[in-house]
Structures are given as structure tokens and as C-alpha cells.
Design an enzyme around this catalytic site. Sequence first.
Site, PDB file in Angstrom:
ATOM      1  N   HIS A 169       0.871  -0.849  -0.039  1.00 30.92           N
ATOM      2  CA  HIS A 169      -0.034  -0.158   0.049  1.00 30.92           C
ATOM      3  C   HIS A 169       0.635   0.804  -0.242  1.00 30.92           C
ATOM      4  O   HIS A 169       1.875   1.639   0.746  1.00 30.92           O
ATOM      5  CB  HIS A 169      -1.118  -0.119   1.350  1.00 30.92           C
ATOM      6  CG  HIS A 169      -1.835   0.670   0.986  1.00 30.92           C
ATOM      7  ND1 HIS A 169      -1.339   2.300   1.677  1.00 30.92           N
ATOM      8  CD2 HIS A 169      -3.367   1.047   0.772  1.00 30.92           C
ATOM      9  CE1 HIS A 169      -3.165   3.129   0.846  1.00 30.92           C
ATOM     10  NE2 HIS A 169      -3.991   2.071   1.119  1.00 30.92           N
ATOM     11  N   ASP A 199      -7.935  -5.648   0.202  1.00 32.83           N
ATOM     12  CA  ASP A 199      -8.237  -5.883  -0.884  1.00 32.83           C
ATOM     13  C   ASP A 199      -8.394  -6.978  -0.691  1.00 32.83           C
ATOM     14  O   ASP A 199      -8.664  -7.885  -1.542  1.00 32.83           O
ATOM     15  CB  ASP A 199      -7.827  -4.779  -2.381  1.00 32.83           C
ATOM     16  CG  ASP A 199      -8.445  -3.799  -2.654  1.00 32.83           C
ATOM     17  OD1 ASP A 199      -9.287  -3.657  -1.908  1.00 32.83           O
ATOM     18  OD2 ASP A 199      -7.880  -2.975  -2.672  1.00 32.83           O
TER      19      ASP A 199
HETATM   20  N1  ACO Z   1       4.099  -7.635  -5.241  1.00 39.29           N
HETATM   21  C1  ACO Z   1       5.871  -7.968  -5.274  1.00 39.29           C
HETATM   22  N2  ACO Z   1       6.330  -6.300  -4.859  1.00 39.29           N
HETATM   23  C2  ACO Z   1       6.017  -5.710  -4.457  1.00 39.29           C
HETATM   24  C3  ACO Z   1       4.085  -5.513  -4.154  1.00 39.29           C
HETATM   25  C4  ACO Z   1       3.703  -6.378  -4.456  1.00 39.29           C
HETATM   26  N3  ACO Z   1       2.478  -6.184  -4.208  1.00 39.29           N
HETATM   27  N4  ACO Z   1       4.011  -4.305  -3.841  1.00 39.29           N
HETATM   28  C5  ACO Z   1       4.939  -3.585  -3.947  1.00 39.29           C
HETATM   29  N5  ACO Z   1       6.153  -4.328  -3.928  1.00 39.29           N
HETATM   30  C6  ACO Z   1       7.515  -3.929  -4.331  1.00 39.29           C
HETATM   31  C7  ACO Z   1       8.674  -3.133  -5.027  1.00 39.29           C
HETATM   32  O1  ACO Z   1       8.344  -4.060  -6.460  1.00 39.29           O
HETATM   33  C8  ACO Z   1       9.296  -1.584  -5.386  1.00 39.29           C
HETATM   34  O2  ACO Z   1      10.306  -2.966  -5.168  1.00 39.29           O
HETATM   35  P1  ACO Z   1      11.525  -2.440  -5.097  1.00 39.29           P
HETATM   36  O3  ACO Z   1      11.566  -0.867  -3.791  1.00 39.29           O
HETATM   37  O4  ACO Z   1      12.621  -3.270  -5.260  1.00 39.29           O
HETATM   38  O5  ACO Z   1      11.428  -1.383  -6.438  1.00 39.29           O
HETATM   39  C9  ACO Z   1       8.650  -2.190  -3.425  1.00 39.29           C
HETATM   40  O6  ACO Z   1       8.017  -3.419  -3.279  1.00 39.29           O
HETATM   41  C10 ACO Z   1       7.924  -1.087  -3.829  1.00 39.29           C
HETATM   42  O7  ACO Z   1       7.011  -0.476  -4.118  1.00 39.29           O
HETATM   43  P2  ACO Z   1       6.157   0.661  -4.752  1.00 39.29           P
HETATM   44  O8  ACO Z   1       4.994   0.008  -6.273  1.00 39.29           O
HETATM   45  O9  ACO Z   1       7.325   1.737  -5.868  1.00 39.29           O
HETATM   46  O10 ACO Z   1       5.507   1.166  -3.980  1.00 39.29           O
HETATM   47  P3  ACO Z   1       3.770   2.419  -3.933  1.00 39.29           P
HETATM   48  O11 ACO Z   1       3.615   2.393  -2.686  1.00 39.29           O
HETATM   49  O12 ACO Z   1       4.474   2.749  -4.771  1.00 39.29           O
HETATM   50  O13 ACO Z   1       3.073   1.220  -4.628  1.00 39.29           O
HETATM   51  C11 ACO Z   1       0.700  -0.457  -4.466  1.00 39.29           C
HETATM   52  C12 ACO Z   1       1.924   0.143  -3.683  1.00 39.29           C
HETATM   53  C13 ACO Z   1       0.242   0.294  -5.561  1.00 39.29           C
HETATM   54  C14 ACO Z   1      -0.059  -0.701  -3.518  1.00 39.29           C
HETATM   55  C15 ACO Z   1       1.541  -1.998  -4.640  1.00 39.29           C
HETATM   56  O14 ACO Z   1       1.840  -2.498  -3.612  1.00 39.29           O
HETATM   57  C16 ACO Z   1       0.825  -2.794  -5.617  1.00 39.29           C
HETATM   58  O15 ACO Z   1       0.689  -3.003  -7.179  1.00 39.29           O
HETATM   59  N6  ACO Z   1      -0.022  -3.560  -4.600  1.00 39.29           N
HETATM   60  C17 ACO Z   1      -0.414  -4.031  -5.307  1.00 39.29           C
HETATM   61  C18 ACO Z   1      -1.924  -4.258  -5.567  1.00 39.29           C
HETATM   62  C19 ACO Z   1      -2.717  -3.454  -4.796  1.00 39.29           C
HETATM   63  O16 ACO Z   1      -3.191  -4.559  -4.015  1.00 39.29           O
HETATM   64  N7  ACO Z   1      -3.148  -2.647  -4.912  1.00 39.29           N
HETATM   65  C20 ACO Z   1      -4.488  -1.528  -3.693  1.00 39.29           C
HETATM   66  C21 ACO Z   1      -3.978  -1.074  -3.205  1.00 39.29           C
HETATM   67  S1  ACO Z   1      -5.432  -0.425  -1.448  1.00 39.29           S
HETATM   68  C22 ACO Z   1      -6.653  -0.004  -2.827  1.00 39.29           C
HETATM   69  O17 ACO Z   1      -5.764   0.506  -3.375  1.00 39.29           O
HETATM   70  C23 ACO Z   1      -7.473   0.433  -2.109  1.00 39.29           C
END
Ligand code: ACO
Length: 427
Positions: free
Chosen positions: A305, A362
Amino acid sequence: MGDTAKFIVEGKEVESPILKGSVGPDVIDIRKLYAQTGAFTYDPGFTSTASCESALTYIDGDEGVLLHRGYPIGQLAENSSFMEVCYLLLNGELPSAAELDGFTRTITRHTMVHEQLSSFFKGFRRDAHPMAIMVGVVGALSAFYHDSTDISDPVQRRISAHRLIAKIPTIAAMAYKYSVGQPFVYPDNKLSYAGNFLRMTFGVPAEEYEVVPAVEKAMDRIFILHADHEQNASTSTVRLAGSSGANPFACVAAGIACLWGPAHGGANEACLNMLREIGTPDKIPHYIERAKDKNDPFRLMGFGHRVYKNRDPRATVMQKTVREVFDALNVQDPLFETALRLEEIALNDPYFIEKKLFPNVDFYSGIILSAIGFPTTMFTVLFALARTVGWVAQWNEMIEDPSQKIGRPRQLYTGPTQRDYVPVGQR
Ligand code: ACO
């Protein structure tokens, strides 16, 4: 941090006041920075920018805290009701028994929609996505309820808030009914907010619909969990639309449009699809490896998140609610076992520990909604239904804020500098 922050812009030093909230990070007030230095600040995605002052909802993402008007979400989900949370968000305090009764009665009496609105649905294709219908129909409410669009009148603002909260379940259920070719079901004022919505969605005129109390309670709890979430993308959209003086129906339609995006409201659908793809617990290690592989675009949906770097407090309540719904409906969905095992394995994996990736709201919501009988296309509609109270409460707070101005961001311009027009024959 002191009381002011210093900026040195091309050798010129200026000071900006530091504002303190009741809790949470301090905020550097840069409103005069451009006038003082001729420079803008740059923050696409608002990762370091507070866009407004608000007293509604507080999130501490590191600690996994979510408070509405100061009350922890876990306590509200356990002890309160969606009607009470709506009252709290709109009015700032929990209602007395008489106030709650009066508010619930008001909302119940506004649940019907103008009969002409039913004809409006017929203009959509039967296979239209229900979110497309929601954007159109909620926007159209301003044409049907013109009498409550005077945003300078607090009484009219209250009426339009009540109308939106009351009518959105009716519209959501109609969007579903239209897509499956069944007749619309009118609201029944004897039922609760959640019970009424379930009946309008799953009831048919040929049969008496029995509301299952545990499902009604779960639905109510899901609404509470999604009621508000501070300045997220759709709420910021509602505020920005409203900052020009647009009416609340149009602003909420803008919020619904933003929520529709897969990075915001669409993740629970993606999570359920992922769990279906994984299928059985023995396949989990393979998918965990994929999620960790930088060259593989696969991510564990429902994990991570932008704000929570700890367990999303809403996920804890969701997990408990899955069991209650399964027990009530006597469902044995193996996907729940897969989800529990996936969570356990991920939470013990150094990759997820280091990156602070925890289950978000979610992760379990799709499993519950699917068990209740909702198709995946309705998942985001349910989110919109519940979030409507947050949107109108935030919109109202903005209108009442004397420092409110039209939202007008600036930019870092990287296009061509001024040049002279060349007639087409000379190009
Ligand atoms: N699975 C695997 N790796 C992940 C995941 C995941 N679900 N989420 C983040 N990471 C990793 C990224 O690859 C990144 O790695 P790095 O630093 O080596 O490049 C690191 O963790 C940080 O991730 P970011 O995408 O930069 O973090 P951000 O805060 O921008 O993204 C997000 C948050 C979009 C929710 C992300 O965690 C994601 O895509 N999760 C899956 C989708 C999801 O469940 N979304 C619902 C959110 S809740 C809502 O909207 C109500």
C-alpha cells in the site's frame, strides 16, 4: 523541527511557517513561496504534499492506524453501524440514540429515485460495465434534484448529502439488475441500509427475499471499512471538482470515475483473479518467487500500500468477516485457505518483510463479495457506494473552509519556447 522552514532559492533566503496538526507530520506552508521566490514546488503524485486541511480521517501508515474523527476503524467495525459512521463523518461526533434514529429515518426516506431516472438506465447497453452506468447516472442526479444544488446554502448541502447516501445503493442495485436483465426492485423502508441494498440487488418480484442477518452485518461492515480514507485519489478528485463550485452530484460522479481505475478501486477484482489463478496452496511458492522476480511483472495483488507500511487495519477485520460469511452461508471456498496460506508464507518471507508489504483491504474483500453472490464487475461499485459518504463529507468540509480556493496546480513546462507561426506552404 522549528516553527519555520528556510528555503534558499538562487541565493535568496525565505522562511515559510510550519503548521502543526493535532497528530501526524508537520506541514510546511509554502503558499507564499512563489510570490517570494518566483519558484514553484514540484511533487507529481503528491507524495510530500498536503492538499488541504481536514478533521475527518487520520492515517498513520507506519503504525497501521486508521481513525475516523478520532475513532479507530477496528472499534467502529466491531461496535458501530454504517449509519452511525455516516453520521460521525458528516457531523464530527457520534450521534445520541435519538439523533441516530432521526438520521437513519431521513436516509431511509430518501432511498427512492425519481421514476424518470429508471428510463435513463434504458439508454445503456445491457452489457455496459456497472461503473460506466454509475458515472452516468450519479452525474445525472443533478438534473433530477436541481432543488438541492445551491452549494452556498448549508441546508441544501445537507439535503444533497442525504440524497446521495440514500440513493446510491438504489442506483448500484439498479445497475446490477439492468446488466442481468431483471426488473428493478424498489426499496423497502422496513429494512436496514445494508439489508435493503441486498434485497434490491438479489431479490426478484416473484419471491420473498430473506435477508440473512450475518450477510447483512458483513455488508454493513464492508461499507464501514470503505467509508473514508483521507485524501486518496478519488476523494482528491471530488475536492478538486468541487473547488470550482460544481454541485455535489457532479463531484461525486467525478470521484466514481477516478475510483474505477485498477490502481485504486479495481484491485480486489484483480486479487480474486490472482487467487483463482494460484488455485491450490501447493502452487504458492511458485507465485511468491514470481512476485520477487524483478524481471517478472507479476505482483501479489492485495499486498502492499502507498500509505500503510504495516498491516492495513481494515484487512484484519476483513479476514474475520470472511469466516462469519462462510459460516452463515455454509460456504467452503478453498480460495480462502489458499489466501490464508499465501498470507502466512509471504509474511515470513524476507522480501516482503524488508519491503514492508502486508495484506491490504482488498486481499480478503473479493472472497467475501464473491461468496455473497456479487460478480467481480460489482466490486468497485460497492466501494463507490460505501465511499460516497466520505466524498460528500470531504466535499462539505471543503466548501465550509474559508481558506478554500479553486484547485489550480502549476507545472514544470518542458515544451517549446515561443516561436513564430509558419504558413503551411512554407513548412
Ligand atoms: N508484490 C510484489 N512486490 C511488490 C508489491 C507486491 N504486491 N508491492 C510492492 N512491491 C515491491 C515493488 O516491486 C518495489 O520493489 P523495489 O523497491 O525493489 O523496486 C517495492 O515493493 C515498493 O513498491 P512501489 O510500487 O514503489 O510502492 P507504491 O507505494 O508506489 O505502490 C501499491 C503501492 C501500488 C499498492 C503496490 O504495493 C501494489 O502494486 N500492490 C498490488 C496492488 C494492490 O493490491 N493494490 C491495492 C491497494 S489498496 C487500495 O487501493 C484500496
